[in-house]
Motif scaffolding. Structure first.
Motif, PDB file in Angstrom:
ATOM      1  N   ASP A   1       0.688  -1.186   0.332  1.00  0.00           N
ATOM      2  CA  ASP A   1       0.044  -0.004   0.089  1.00  0.00           C
ATOM      3  C   ASP A   1       0.719   1.295  -0.084  1.00  0.00           C
ATOM      4  N   VAL A   2       0.383   2.383  -0.586  1.00  0.00           N
ATOM      5  CA  VAL A   2       0.983   3.531  -0.535  1.00  0.00           C
ATOM      6  C   VAL A   2       0.276   4.592   0.195  1.00  0.00           C
ATOM      7  N   ILE A   3       0.845   5.331   1.274  1.00  0.00           N
ATOM      8  CA  ILE A   3       0.060   6.364   1.729  1.00  0.00           C
ATOM      9  C   ILE A   3       0.857   7.709   1.542  1.00  0.00           C
ATOM     10  N   PHE A   4      -0.273   8.645   1.363  1.00  0.00           N
ATOM     11  CA  PHE A   4       0.145   9.962   1.029  1.00  0.00           C
ATOM     12  C   PHE A   4      -0.077  10.846   2.477  1.00  0.00           C
ATOM     13  N   ALA A   5       0.790  11.954   2.717  1.00  0.00           N
ATOM     14  CA  ALA A   5       0.607  12.973   3.635  1.00  0.00           C
ATOM     15  C   ALA A   5       0.962  14.113   3.400  1.00  0.00           C
TER      16      ALA A   5
END
Ligand code: HEM
Length: 402
Positions: free
Chosen positions: A367-371
């Protein structure tokens, strides 16, 4: 205080995903005061595009601002002639000709070195293992800070940016930021004798040749480290992620129906690595029907402007076929990013085509999480290649708001 409507946000939610709140602001209260940020936000593309140029009203001159305190006097926090003097001095280091003739061949070598290092591994995190060192090595080259390690460049960038946004005055954050600010000046002083003996196109050298003082050189180099490290890193890893998520759009590039530059321009529209630029109200005056008072803080929200439905239908979708012409991820006024041409060359002409060309089975592996909202990017992009076990490619699945 201005008479802008007041809109409250939840800071944690805004940090995780600012786009729903920004979409609502664009629709209902396009210029609004957000108490949690202590600033009035301009969220529509045409308002930002027009009013960023009104420097008599919305000034960059913020001598008491945190960024100036941490980084020192620099072009980004100046207006008019004072700004132009330093901006012109910088030009030879990042001009289109310098990018084409001097930087581009070196960008190729930098990217090749990192691909050669990674290729046998079969898996990596594209953010920390590829995009970060590529960006740092390019910045060492562009600044002339060849005496600074890539990891130190990344750490210095983050520490100075954190201190420049340390509104809660956490002493540890200040200490780290000021430590790296001093360290950058030390390393510049260390490099200057060699660059004076043999001047080149590096940023330190051209600023020195133009007669800027050591303090002026250091202030500008610190700002460039702050703005020129994380952004290419996030754009390299982010564009790669977008293309890995949309196999059909990636195929359009290999078939010649679209270009790597289309992909880069569309990614920085979708997820502007720098989401906003602050200004100080220089005098009482009006814009967008709102009356402002001298001294107030305003934010031009580039990330919001780049998703304005007036210019970008279905704006939350990654679509390399769309017209990104009206997008303003590099700004829209006199402070338009000085590193835009170099970034396009590094990312769209080298990092992306070489990555996808030389690791042909590249695929996502988690999974790829952006912030972030002021600065936004993927925290990690796990990938595999060479047929290692992996997640299946997701076809042309629509991207949820990153
Ligand atoms: C994808 C990468 C990048 C993005 C998205 C980006 C974006 C921006 C933005 C939004 C601004 C403020 C514009 C404004 O307030 O109107 C800016 C300013 C600036 N950027 Fe970049 N930037 C990137 C990479 C770089 C690099 C690699 C360098 C230098 C090596 C650089 C140097 C600068 C400088 C010097 C300014 C201040 C210009 C001035 O005040 O006149 N940027 N950038």
């Amino acid at each position: 205080m201005s008479n802008a409507p007041v809109v409250s946000i939840d800071l944690a939610t805004f940090h995780a995903d600012p786009y729903p709140a920004l979409a609502q602001m664009r629709k209902e209260t396009p210029v609004c005061f957000v108490p949690e940020l202590g600033a009035t936000l301009f969220t529509r593309r045409d308002d930002v595009f027009r009013d960023e140029k009104r420097v008599d009203l919305f000034s960059s001159h913020q001598p008491d601002g945190l960024l100036t305190k941490v980084m020192g006097s620099n072009m980004m926090r100046k207006d008019g002639d004072a700004h132009m003097r330093e901006r012109k001095a910088l030009f030879p280091a990042l001009s289109p000709r310098t990018v084409r003739d001097i930087l581009a061949p070196r960008f190729h070598d930098i990217v090749q070195g990192h691909i050669d290092r990674l290729k046998p591994l079969g898996a990596c995190d594209l953010v920390s293992d590829f995009a970060m060192p590529v960006s740092a090595d390019a910045l060492r080259l562009m600044t002339g800070l060849t005496n600074m390690e890539a990891t130190e460049m990344d750490a210095a960038s983050q520490a100075m940016l954190d201190a420049a946004a340390n509104y809660q005055r956490d002493p540890e954050i200040d200490k780290r930021g000021y430590h790296y600010a001093d360290r950058v000046q030390y390393l510049i002083e260390e490099r200057l004798p060699a660059l004076r003996a043999q001047p080149d196109h590096s940023i330190i050298s051209v600023l020195d040749q133009a007669g800027l003082t050591l303090n002026e050189i250091a202030g500008n180099v610190r700002v460039i480290i702050g703005g020129g490290q994380n952004e290419p890193r996030d754009a390299i890893a982010g564009t790669a992620w977008a293309l890995l998520t949309c196999a059909k759009q990636r195929a359009q590039i290999s078939q010649g129906a679209a270009t790597w530059r289309d992909a880069f321009d569309e990614y920085v529209r979708l997820v502007a690595p720098i989401g906003m630029s602050p200004r100080r109200v220089a005098r009482n005056g009006s814009a967008c029907g709102i009356d402002f008072k001298e001294g107030e803080l305003i934010f031009f929200m580039f990330g919001s402007a780049c998703r304005d439905t007036v210019h970008f239908p279905d704006p939350d979708r990654f679509d390399i076929g769309r017209n990104t012409g009206p997008a303003i991820p590099f700004g829209a006024g006199p402070h338009f990013c000085a590193g835009a041409a170099a970034s396009r060359s590094l990312i769209a002409d080298h990092a992306l085509p070489m990555l996808f060309g030389q690791l042909p089975d590249l695929h996502l592996d988690g999974d790829v999480i952006f912030a972030g909202w002021a600065f936004r990017g993927p925290l990690a992009v796990p990938v595999r290649w060479d047929g290692a076990t992996s997640l299946p490619m997701s076809g042309n699945a629509p991207i949820s708001s990153p």
